[in-house]
Write a protein that holds these residues in place. Structure first.
Motif, PDB file in Angstrom:
ATOM      1  N   SER A   2      19.741  73.921 -28.197  1.00  0.00           N
ATOM      2  CA  SER A   2      18.824  74.969 -27.733  1.00  0.00           C
ATOM      3  C   SER A   2      18.593  74.860 -26.230  1.00  0.00           C
ATOM      4  CB  SER A   2      17.450  74.841 -28.420  1.00  0.00           C
ATOM      5  OG  SER A   2      17.509  75.289 -29.745  1.00  0.00           O
ATOM      6  N   MET A   3      18.409  73.646 -25.767  1.00  0.00           N
ATOM      7  CA  MET A   3      18.151  73.433 -24.338  1.00  0.00           C
ATOM      8  C   MET A   3      19.349  73.864 -23.502  1.00  0.00           C
ATOM      9  SD  MET A   3      16.207  69.727 -24.674  1.00  0.00           S
ATOM     10  CE  MET A   3      15.837  69.481 -22.956  1.00  0.00           C
ATOM     11  N   THR A   4      20.525  73.466 -23.965  1.00  0.00           N
ATOM     12  CA  THR A   4      21.741  73.812 -23.240  1.00  0.00           C
ATOM     13  C   THR A   4      21.911  75.322 -23.190  1.00  0.00           C
ATOM     14  OG1 THR A   4      22.740  71.789 -24.055  1.00  0.00           O
ATOM     15  CG2 THR A   4      24.233  73.438 -23.137  1.00  0.00           C
ATOM     16  N   LYS A   5      21.674  75.952 -24.319  1.00  0.00           N
ATOM     17  CA  LYS A   5      21.908  77.396 -24.387  1.00  0.00           C
ATOM     18  C   LYS A   5      20.967  78.146 -23.446  1.00  0.00           C
ATOM     19  CE  LYS A   5      22.716  81.359 -27.160  1.00  0.00           C
ATOM     20  NZ  LYS A   5      22.187  82.219 -28.191  1.00  0.00           N
ATOM     21  N   VAL A   6      19.697  77.783 -23.463  1.00  0.00           N
ATOM     22  CA  VAL A   6      18.742  78.449 -22.580  1.00  0.00           C
ATOM     23  C   VAL A   6      19.210  78.352 -21.129  1.00  0.00           C
ATOM     24  CG1 VAL A   6      16.435  78.232 -21.589  1.00  0.00           C
ATOM     25  CG2 VAL A   6      16.712  78.237 -24.049  1.00  0.00           C
TER      26      VAL A   6
END
Ligand SMILES: Cc1cc2nc3c(=O)[nH]c(=O)nc-3n(C[C@H](O)[C@H](O)[C@H](O)COP(=O)(O)OP(=O)(O)OC[C@H]3O[C@@H](n4cnc5c(N)ncnc54)[C@H](O)[C@@H]3O)c2cc1C
Lengths: 341, 380
Positions: free
Chosen positions: B305-309
């Motif tokens: 999730s962090m990477t995608k954001v």
């Protein structure tokens, strides 16, 4: 060799040692009490006992033989605690300086991050107000000057011990050509990047803790999605900055003839990565302190709360190198070559 | 930390690069924009023929998440059409983990040979982010299941052999508990596919299910265990199957154009470019971290999730400034004379918005980070 993005057991102990040390010896009240100069001699004497000033120097000259990756771990703890000591500058200067009083930390070294002017003055040297030795560029040479520190300087946003220093008065040594200074500056950018990651980390922690406690409308303000989303960006920027900083340290420690193949996103050149890490960590620290301060509401603006100290240092520690456009363009030169003419 | 790939991963990467050079020709890369299908069958077949898909598939071959990251990162940086491959490989891993022996034998070989694609029927017209509320029904009728309902955004349905389909099987259980996942051939009678054209040349689909009859052999995972199957799908994706470096080919295309047109020496352009390159490094390091966590036996869901954001917004920023800098030339489409970056500047401005929508929107990802990483109280 294979991908390993965790700290080594040694580094875990270094982090634990320094985080423990700074939380005992340098809680925010210490940074506060050291303002406006931004230097606490007693605290410096205590880090000497830890062997921190000479940590990165070779064991043969009394240093700790630590790698840059280890120093990055230490630098992050300095940022987390905003400890009022010039450890980053000193560790960077000691990439080339080897005098025993410096290695021991009895004398303090600073890095003139911008070249001297026509009159041989290094302006606004970080740690310049308190350093016995300054290293920097004058003309086309790398110069080391030993002279009495003024112990005062202009009051500034980051409560940093800044001062103008002369590259020509005092005991002056020519160390070599200006290019020799690149190693020092790379290390300064790298360790400052790590310290800025530390600033962002604490700013995030202060903000998250505050919004869990503070209630409005009968609920913690941290349950409002607008607040949550503003804070959710912080761990991302922090982790990204930490990874990039560690990659730069890894490259400076291990890689010769690294790649600058930006078109395929393959970059393993240490200098380039150090500048990238510096720019990214600076932006992250500014964003993290902005948001954390904002989510404190009015109290974030009150001097009494600690977040304002982090807010000012996020800007102070990064802008002292130069305006962000110039630093960005220096990265462009590394990536694309300089513009002709 | 060590950022060097091990020597066998370097060898693997070089093999992928040489396959890309041979099979992802400019024609193959361009074809996806006319067909609307983001897939290159010749590439998939070659990867299958060399055993690379089996090797990459988690739980099946070597299943090294670092290799998975490397493979999709190389494909993405090269601008190859890889969406079909990513979905197929991810679902093969799910079948391998949750499927019966019969299902594994029937389904997996067709995928790891590079022949068969899979489409995913989760989202519906009325339920996207709130996926657990979907209404497509599967009802037991003797030995058979009868499926009725419709799905929206069933990408690749026009070309896929297989369909993985999320249905509601029990109306009385809480919404996450009454779901069942099916895996069935797309040529099963009763399925209708209608194209949905998008802003970004990709053609996705609406799909309808009218008395579609399948047996228990089509149930993937447990009856009423569909949400767990769904979670397994997401766990295998782990954010390492592309989608985090889409700005890299864009910057390359833009740069070629900017140099040729004498605008690359502008300080603002150089600075923006440098900053986007920092973003691309950070995005790839965050992706690599997920792969490393998975390789160390962890579950990098939150890190995904962090990477995608971060990665999605970095790509969107790059797309915004490259188009703004190109001016009128940034408006011209593929094959038009004078188009900035051979039309990619214009194309990416149309493509980049979808990245913060599909596969979990940016808001849903930020909710995850706030709740699970920062420990903030549940909102909504
Ligand atoms: C090109 C394309 C291809 C796709 N391919 C597939 C596919 O192959 N298979 C498949 O099953 N699906 C697919 N999807 C669907 C995709 O996963 C959904 O579009 C996505 O999950 C969002 O759902 P939605 O479109 O219903 O938007 P909604 O859920 O209606 O969201 C609308 C807006 O509200 C916001 N929002 C919703 N809930 C919250 C919340 N709790 N907090 C804050 N904000 C919120 C969203 O972030 C968004 O901005 C595809 C979509 C597109 C556009």
């Amino acid at each position: 060799m294979s991908v390993d993005l965790g700290l080594s057991p040694d580094q875990e102990s270094i982090a634990e040692l320094f985080n423990g040390f700074f939380s005992n010896e340098a809680p925010p009240a210490v940074a506060r009490a050291a303002e406006p100069l931004g230097f606490d001699r007693e605290l410096w004497n205590k880090v000497i006992e830890l062997g921190a000033p000479g940590m990165g120097c070779a064991v043969e000259i009394g240093g700790g033989g630590a790698s840059l990756s280890d120093l990055v771990v230490v630098a992050e703890t300095v940022g987390r605690s905003i400890a009022p000591i010039p450890l980053i500058d000193h560790l960077a200067a000691l990439s080339v300086l080897t005098e025993s009083d410096l290695v021991a930390g009895e004398a303090i070294a600073a890095v003139a991050v911008r070249p001297a002017d026509a009159n041989g003055i290094w302006s606004l040297v970080p740690a310049g107000a308190v350093a016995d030795v300054v290293i920097g560029v004058d003309g086309d040479e790398t110069i080391v000057v030993r002279s009495a520190p003024p112990m005062s300087g202009p009051r500034n946003h980051g409560s940093m011990p800044l001062a103008d220093r002369s590259a020509r008065e005092g005991t002056r040594t020519i160390l070599g050509p200006a290019s020799l200074f690149e190693v020092v500056l790379d290390r300064w950018k790298l360790l400052t990047a790590a310290a800025l990651v530390g600033i962002a980390e604490t700013a995030k922690e202060l903000g998250v803790a505050y919004v869990k406690e503070r209630e409005q409308f009968g609920v913690p303000v941290g349950s409002f999605q607008a607040v949550q989303h503003g804070l959710a960006d912080l761990p991302v920027a922090i982790d990204g900055g930490r990874l990039l900083t560690h990659k730069a340290a890894w490259a400076l420690d291990n890689v010769t003839d690294g790649l600058i193949d930006w078109a395929n996103n393959e970059i393993t050149d240490g200098s380039t990565l150090a500048t990238m890490a510096f720019l990214f960590a600076a932006d992250s620290a500014v964003m993290a302190t902005d948001r954390s301060l904002h989510y404190h509401g009015g109290y974030g603006f009150a001097e009494e709360y600690d977040i304002q100290m982090y807010y000012r240092r996020a800007r102070g520690w990064s802008l002292i190198l130069g305006d962000s456009t110039s630093v960005g363009l220096s990265l462009a030169d590394l990536l694309f070559g300089t513009v002709e003419g | 930390m060590d950022f060097a790939l091990s020597s066998d991963v370097v060898e693997f990467r070089d093999e992928i690069r040489s396959i890309i050079r041979e099979f992802v020709t400019p024609e193959v890369a361009a074809r996806m924009h006319t067909t609307g299908v983001f897939d290159a069958p010749e590439l998939n077949l070659e990867l299958g023929r060399r055993g690379i898909l089996e090797r990459a598939c988690p739980g099946l071959g070597k299943g090294d998440p670092i290799e998975m990251y490397v493979m999709f990162n190389e494909l993405e940086k090269a601008g190859a059409p890889y969406d079909g491959l990513a979905v197929a490989l991810m679902i093969a891993a799910v079948v391998n983990k949750l499927g019966t022996d019969e299902q594994k034998e029937r389904i997996i070989p067709s995928i790891i040979s590079g022949e068969a694609l899979v489409c995913m029927g989760y989202s519906e017209a009325d339920f996207g982010s709130d996926l657990a509320s979907i209404k497509t029904r599967a009802i037991k009728d003797g030995d058979e299941w009868v499926i009725n309902g419709s799905k929206m955004w069933t990408t690749l349905a026009q070309v896929a052999e297989w369909l993985i389909l999320l249905t509601r099987t029990d109306l009385d259980l809480p919404k996450h508990k009454g779901l069942t996942m099916f895996m069935l051939p797309m040529n099963t009678p009763g399925i209708t596919v209608e194209p949905v054209h998008t802003l970004g040349t990709e053609i996705t689909n609406a799909t309808w299910y009218d008395d579609v009859r399948v047996g228990d052999e089509a149930v993937l995972g447990d009856e009423n265990g569909g949400w767990r199957t769904m979670t397994t799908v997401l766990a295998f994706e782990r954010g390492v199957m592309g989608g985090t470096n889409a700005g890299v080919p864009l910057l390359r295309h833009f740069h070629e154009w900017a140099v040729a047109n004498g605008v690359f020496n502008e300080p603002t352009t150089r600075e923006r470019m440098a900053r986007s390159i920092i973003d691309m490094q950070v995005a790839t390091l965050l992706t690599m971290r997920s792969a490393w966590i998975a390789a160390s036996g962890g579950m990098p869901g939150l890190e995904g999730s962090m990477t995608k954001v971060f990665a999605v917004e970095a790509y969107q920023r790059a797309s915004r400034w490259t188009q703004a800098t190109a001016g009128p030339a940034g408006l011209l489409q593929f094959h038009e004379e004078g188009a900035a970056g051979e039309g990619f500047v214009e194309y990416d401005a149309r493509h980049s918005p979808v990245m913060s929508i599909y596969g979990g929107t940016t808001e849903i990802n930020r909710n995850n980070i706030a709740e699970r990483h920062l420990g903030l109280p549940k909102s909504r």
